[in-house]
Design an enzyme around this catalytic site. Sequence first.
Site, PDB file in Angstrom:
ATOM      1  N   GLU A  25      80.026   1.396   3.783  1.00  0.00           N
ATOM      2  CA  GLU A  25      80.447   0.195   4.504  1.00  0.00           C
ATOM      3  C   GLU A  25      79.763  -1.050   3.920  1.00  0.00           C
ATOM      4  O   GLU A  25      78.560  -1.037   3.664  1.00  0.00           O
ATOM      5  CB  GLU A  25      80.074   0.359   5.983  1.00  0.00           C
ATOM      6  CG  GLU A  25      80.548  -0.746   6.894  1.00  0.00           C
ATOM      7  CD  GLU A  25      80.240  -0.448   8.356  1.00  0.00           C
ATOM      8  OE1 GLU A  25      80.733  -1.181   9.231  1.00  0.00           O
ATOM      9  OE2 GLU A  25      79.502   0.524   8.634  1.00  0.00           O
ATOM     10  N   LYS A  67      87.932  -3.533   9.974  1.00  0.00           N
ATOM     11  CA  LYS A  67      87.370  -2.613  10.960  1.00  0.00           C
ATOM     12  C   LYS A  67      87.917  -2.947  12.347  1.00  0.00           C
ATOM     13  O   LYS A  67      87.902  -4.103  12.778  1.00  0.00           O
ATOM     14  CB  LYS A  67      85.845  -2.719  10.951  1.00  0.00           C
ATOM     15  CG  LYS A  67      85.114  -1.633  11.715  1.00  0.00           C
ATOM     16  CD  LYS A  67      83.612  -1.727  11.458  1.00  0.00           C
ATOM     17  CE  LYS A  67      82.841  -0.622  12.153  1.00  0.00           C
ATOM     18  NZ  LYS A  67      81.382  -0.709  11.873  1.00  0.00           N
ATOM     19  N   CYS A 109      82.944   3.770  10.022  1.00  0.00           N
ATOM     20  CA  CYS A 109      81.714   4.015  10.777  1.00  0.00           C
ATOM     21  C   CYS A 109      81.932   4.186  12.283  1.00  0.00           C
ATOM     22  O   CYS A 109      82.298   5.241  12.744  1.00  0.00           O
ATOM     23  CB  CYS A 109      80.701   2.905  10.491  1.00  0.00           C
ATOM     24  SG  CYS A 109      78.983   3.375  10.884  1.00  0.00           S
ATOM     25  N   PRO A 134      43.969   0.981   7.487  1.00  0.00           N
ATOM     26  CA  PRO A 134      42.703   1.213   8.175  1.00  0.00           C
ATOM     27  C   PRO A 134      42.710   2.640   8.732  1.00  0.00           C
ATOM     28  O   PRO A 134      43.468   2.946   9.656  1.00  0.00           O
ATOM     29  CB  PRO A 134      42.700   0.173   9.295  1.00  0.00           C
ATOM     30  CG  PRO A 134      43.736  -0.831   8.907  1.00  0.00           C
ATOM     31  CD  PRO A 134      44.778  -0.052   8.164  1.00  0.00           C
ATOM     32  N   SER A 143      41.255   5.459  10.780  1.00  0.00           N
ATOM     33  CA  SER A 143      40.307   5.538  11.903  1.00  0.00           C
ATOM     34  C   SER A 143      39.718   6.916  12.123  1.00  0.00           C
ATOM     35  O   SER A 143      38.746   7.066  12.852  1.00  0.00           O
ATOM     36  CB  SER A 143      41.008   5.092  13.185  1.00  0.00           C
ATOM     37  OG  SER A 143      41.992   6.048  13.570  1.00  0.00           O
ATOM     38  N   GLY A 144      40.335   7.931  11.538  1.00  0.00           N
ATOM     39  CA  GLY A 144      39.934   9.295  11.856  1.00  0.00           C
ATOM     40  C   GLY A 144      40.747   9.899  12.980  1.00  0.00           C
ATOM     41  O   GLY A 144      40.557  11.049  13.367  1.00  0.00           O
ATOM     42  N   GLY A 145      41.707   9.098  13.528  1.00  0.00           N
ATOM     43  CA  GLY A 145      42.600   9.582  14.570  1.00  0.00           C
ATOM     44  C   GLY A 145      43.930  10.013  13.997  1.00  0.00           C
ATOM     45  O   GLY A 145      44.233   9.801  12.814  1.00  0.00           O
ATOM     46  N   ILE A 146      44.771  10.572  14.849  1.00  0.00           N
ATOM     47  CA  ILE A 146      46.007  11.203  14.367  1.00  0.00           C
ATOM     48  C   ILE A 146      47.056  10.175  13.941  1.00  0.00           C
ATOM     49  O   ILE A 146      47.879  10.451  13.061  1.00  0.00           O
ATOM     50  CB  ILE A 146      46.574  12.154  15.446  1.00  0.00           C
ATOM     51  CG1 ILE A 146      47.572  13.134  14.800  1.00  0.00           C
ATOM     52  CG2 ILE A 146      47.207  11.376  16.585  1.00  0.00           C
ATOM     53  CD1 ILE A 146      47.930  14.296  15.676  1.00  0.00           C
ATOM     54  N   SER A 193      46.704   6.990  12.413  1.00  0.00           N
ATOM     55  CA  SER A 193      46.476   6.520  11.039  1.00  0.00           C
ATOM     56  C   SER A 193      46.526   7.689  10.063  1.00  0.00           C
ATOM     57  O   SER A 193      46.931   7.529   8.905  1.00  0.00           O
ATOM     58  CB  SER A 193      45.140   5.784  10.927  1.00  0.00           C
ATOM     59  OG  SER A 193      44.056   6.613  11.254  1.00  0.00           O
TER      60      SER A 193
END
Length: 714
Positions: A44, A113, A174, A356, A358-361, A363
């Site tokens: 399209e 269309k 579409c 950055p 952070s050590g978390g899930i 990032s």
Amino acid sequence: MALVTLATCALNQWSLDFEGNLRRIKESIVKAKAAGATLRVGPELEIPGYGCLDHFLENEVYENSWDSLYSILTDASLHGIMIDVGLPLLHRNCRYNARAIILNGKILCLRPKLYLANDGNFREMRFFTPWNRPRHVEQYYLPPRIQRHQGCRQVPIGDVVLSTIDTCLAAETCEELFTPNSPHINMGLNGVEIFTNSSGSHHSLRKLDERIALIQEATRKNGGVYLYSNQLGCDGDRLYYDGCAMIFVNGDIVGQSSQFSLNEVEVVVATVDLEKVRAHRFAPSRGLQAVAVPEYQRIEVDYSLSQDNLDLDTPQSPTAPRPARYHLPEEEIALGPACWLWDYLRRSKAAGFFVPLSGGIDSCATATIVYSMCRLVISAIKEGNEQVIKDVKRIAAYTSEIPETPEELCNQIFYTCYMGMEKQSSKETRDRAKNLSDRIGSYHTDVNIDDVFNSTTNILTQATGFQPKFKVHGGSQTSNLALQNIQARSRMVIAYYFAQELCEVRKRPGGGSLLVLGSSNVDECLRGYLTKYDCSSADINPIGSISKVDLKRFIGWASTEFEMPILGEFLDATPTAELEPITADYVQSDEVDMQMSYQELSRFGTLRKVDHLGPYGMFLRLLEEWGGVGKLSPREIAHKVKLFFHFYQINRHKQTVATPAYHAESYSPDDHRFDLRPFLYPPGFESWSFKKIDERVEALEQRQKRQDAAKGLK
């Protein structure tokens, strides 16, 4: 047999890249011809790119589109095949999203269309007028240069079908596939045997299933050959178009391109037997409907799509059906955002990404998606993808050799940084960040931001004499939040500083700066559990529309598929912002702070956006889902619903400045275009509905008391 070889394609178009878009369109036509196809279908609005948005209000876009079409018409190497190509048109001072059907350098007809996509991410009625006149045909006055080439002033425009020597074909676009009374229904009853669908359909988790189901149902019930074409890649916005061009015959898939790919042009070719379509349409009940449907105006085309099998050196046979190819949601997260990031990186001319870590899930998930991108790039290099090789040579500038592993590429283009504090950050998160960086190969730095934090807090003390304290040190809730926000916002400033300077630090040839990636997930955005203008503020965010539940599934999948056991440590860790001091008996927890689980947030989000439920309607629905013996009481459910809407309401303003995020989830609260809601709610918004909830809870509790009393009497 009546064998016809047909081609559809997925193209990585880029909005307003007329030169590049034209090159890819021509390449797809040449590939289709080389494969023996007599019909080629494209995406399209493929000439200007689907996502031009308000540029579609500029006449220049229409003029440039005609320039591109003229180049296609006058290129003799593209003759000998019927071409279905998409472009915007001005007709009687109305703008239309249209298809041009051309053959041997001449326009056969223009097909606008009928029904426009105008919800969620789509605003087609802002730019275009729907034709909305099924079977209506009139004349279109061509631009002067096209008139001279065409040899006439006008061509038909409207909802037409084309009759070739050997078959009948027609186009739908579409959204028309998704409407209840799709054009292909009456087209099929009118004898159309080949349907084309040119699409600009973006990726959303689990969405491909719906596309395939709709086309299978259409061709299984109606009979016919269906060619589905789609755009591929990031065309300049937060959407990723996931390709997956397909060819169906009577409900069976006979061709399917990749859903996620770094290729710029993918062409799917299949040979089909039209006699199978005719045999499929045997039912007398179909005949009864066919003779009663309104008639379409036909464009007669002196051209045959089929070829005499006896004239071919190698006898043809129909392409065999194949099972549909789906990706798990975990794979979709690994592939979709990764392909989007690569397109964004190479087209923005940036030097790489900065995260950055952070050590978390969250990032961790962002970093893993960048690593997945590097895996795809290295795989494409090994397959000889010339465009990818060219882009890598420019972006990976530290060495003259092309990186050979994902880790080598990561080290050149991906930068991570752990920004810790002495009392708030744990050794565990610092180690996880470092270990993940070591595994994927990113250029990693580790800094403490205590000096920035202390300097900022001292400004207030020097000005007022007031010394704010954290809650665990006896401070107020106001001071506790203010001190957390200083850390979060300081990290955003440092992230941008590092992103601008690290390439110079490493003496990258040609210099350059990095794109900062955000790492806030859709549930935290929905709840507003993030600091405005902290590390959630970035250039782009690959996970901003992905739920925490799906991110965990992705990390679990990637730990095995990518051979990254380090990811298991992120799954086992308690989600924490680490913005408050860690003491002997206190560690900050996200779900405790939010007063609701990520699983609950995901359900709230779906009911709010997808099911269109307000507070009272959501409460009634959750009574059915969460209530009952041994489950939550009506009062507990009411509390959770009211709590969610309270925080959603007061934090809605954060979404107005949210980082542009990859769209992946149907309940995304993205305020930029997908989720249009007020950001200043009246108090009555919650009090009126909350009063109805309280009345219902009271009535339910009174009924339960009467039932308990009756049981006691027995």
